[in-house]
Design a protein around this motif. Structure first.
Motif, PDB file in Angstrom:
ATOM      1  N   GLU A   8       0.833  -1.134  -0.018  1.00  0.00           N
ATOM      2  CA  GLU A   8      -0.001  -0.041  -0.024  1.00  0.00           C
ATOM      3  C   GLU A   8       0.883   1.252  -0.046  1.00  0.00           C
ATOM      4  N   ASN A   9       0.833   2.041  -1.069  1.00  0.00           N
ATOM      5  CA  ASN A   9       1.424   3.334  -1.076  1.00  0.00           C
ATOM      6  C   ASN A   9       0.760   4.369  -0.708  1.00  0.00           C
ATOM      7  N   VAL A  36       1.464   7.514   0.055  1.00  0.00           N
ATOM      8  CA  VAL A  36       1.839   8.885  -0.499  1.00  0.00           C
ATOM      9  C   VAL A  36       1.114   8.784  -1.801  1.00  0.00           C
ATOM     10  N   ALA A  37       0.989   7.947  -2.463  1.00  0.00           N
ATOM     11  CA  ALA A  37       0.177   7.991  -4.056  1.00  0.00           C
ATOM     12  C   ALA A  37      -1.357   8.072  -3.686  1.00  0.00           C
ATOM     13  N   THR A  38      -1.828   7.554  -2.755  1.00  0.00           N
ATOM     14  CA  THR A  38      -3.316   7.739  -2.239  1.00  0.00           C
ATOM     15  C   THR A  38      -3.658   8.832  -1.473  1.00  0.00           C
ATOM     16  N   GLY A  51      -1.417  11.429  -0.935  1.00  0.00           N
ATOM     17  CA  GLY A  51      -0.686  12.801  -1.259  1.00  0.00           C
ATOM     18  C   GLY A  51       0.799  12.879  -0.464  1.00  0.00           C
ATOM     19  N   ALA A  52       1.595  13.353  -0.905  1.00  0.00           N
ATOM     20  CA  ALA A  52       2.887  13.552  -0.191  1.00  0.00           C
ATOM     21  C   ALA A  52       2.668  14.448   1.264  1.00  0.00           C
ATOM     22  N   PHE A 108       4.385   3.870   3.549  1.00  0.00           N
ATOM     23  CA  PHE A 108       3.931   2.695   2.590  1.00  0.00           C
ATOM     24  C   PHE A 108       3.653   1.340   3.703  1.00  0.00           C
ATOM     25  N   GLY A 117       7.297   0.094  -6.118  1.00  0.00           N
ATOM     26  CA  GLY A 117       6.019   0.909  -5.455  1.00  0.00           C
ATOM     27  C   GLY A 117       6.438   2.415  -5.450  1.00  0.00           C
ATOM     28  N   GLY A 118       7.456   2.901  -5.925  1.00  0.00           N
ATOM     29  CA  GLY A 118       7.862   4.170  -5.760  1.00  0.00           C
ATOM     30  C   GLY A 118       8.636   4.850  -4.825  1.00  0.00           C
TER      31      GLY A 118
END
Length: 174
Positions: free
Chosen positions: A33-34, A36-38, A40-41, A87, A134-135
């Motif tokens: 689960e990222n 940050v992507a869902t 925002g940073a 994450f 995952g970035g």
């Protein structure tokens, strides 16, 4: 005439030779689960802090001398400053082992220490690739001390048994 050299060793009281073979390795469950992507940073400076939780399980399989060992890893990265999750990676990785020659009283520690030690490099690689894909920078887990983990679990179980036994003893006295 061919002589069986293992027969005299067993008769002389020597330990039989340990035989171990990895029959299979597999991923039972994998998730990433990222946040940050869902979500925002995070605002401000990001100082990642990573925690790793490890649990182990082993069971006898139907075939003679076969055991399944599961290693479960939960890797959480959170921002130190505001404790937000960056994450979460979870991996259940198993192996099927054929093991002979380990005395019964040493089988449990063998399954919970030696087998996970053999599986660990594969787990480490999967987690590293997972975090990179995952970035995030690849996370190369430090080696896990499975001996210390096993001893901690034995100690926890002993304390748990003492706690459960203490109230029963108090009840008998009153």
């Amino acid at each position: 005439m061919v002589e069986d050299t293992q027969q005299p060793q067993a008769q002389n009281g020597a330990q039989p030779q340990v035989k171990m073979q990895i029959l299979a390795q597999f991923i039972r469950d994998l998730s990433f689960e990222n946040a940050v992507a869902t979500k925002g940073a995070p605002q401000g400076e990001v100082q990642p802090e990573i925690t790793v939780q490890v649990s182990l399980d082993a069971r006898k399989r139907g075939a003679d001398h076969q055991y399944e060992v599961m290693t479960k890893f939960r890797v959480t990265s959170s921002n130190k400053s505001d404790n937000t999750t960056l994450f979460l990676a979870e991996l259940d990785y198993g192996g099927v082992f054929h093991i002979e020659g380990v005395p019964e009283d040493q089988l449990h520690p063998f399954l919970m220490i030696e087998c996970p030690r053999i599986l660990f490099p594969f787990v480490r690689r999967i987690i590293s690739d997972l975090t990179r894909d995952g970035g995030f920078p690849p996370f190369n887990m430090d080696p896990v001390d499975f001996v210390a983990l096993y001893r901690q679990e034995l100690q926890r179980r002993a304390q748990s048994q003492q706690t459960e036994a203490a109230p029963a003893a108090d009840q008998r006295l009153s």
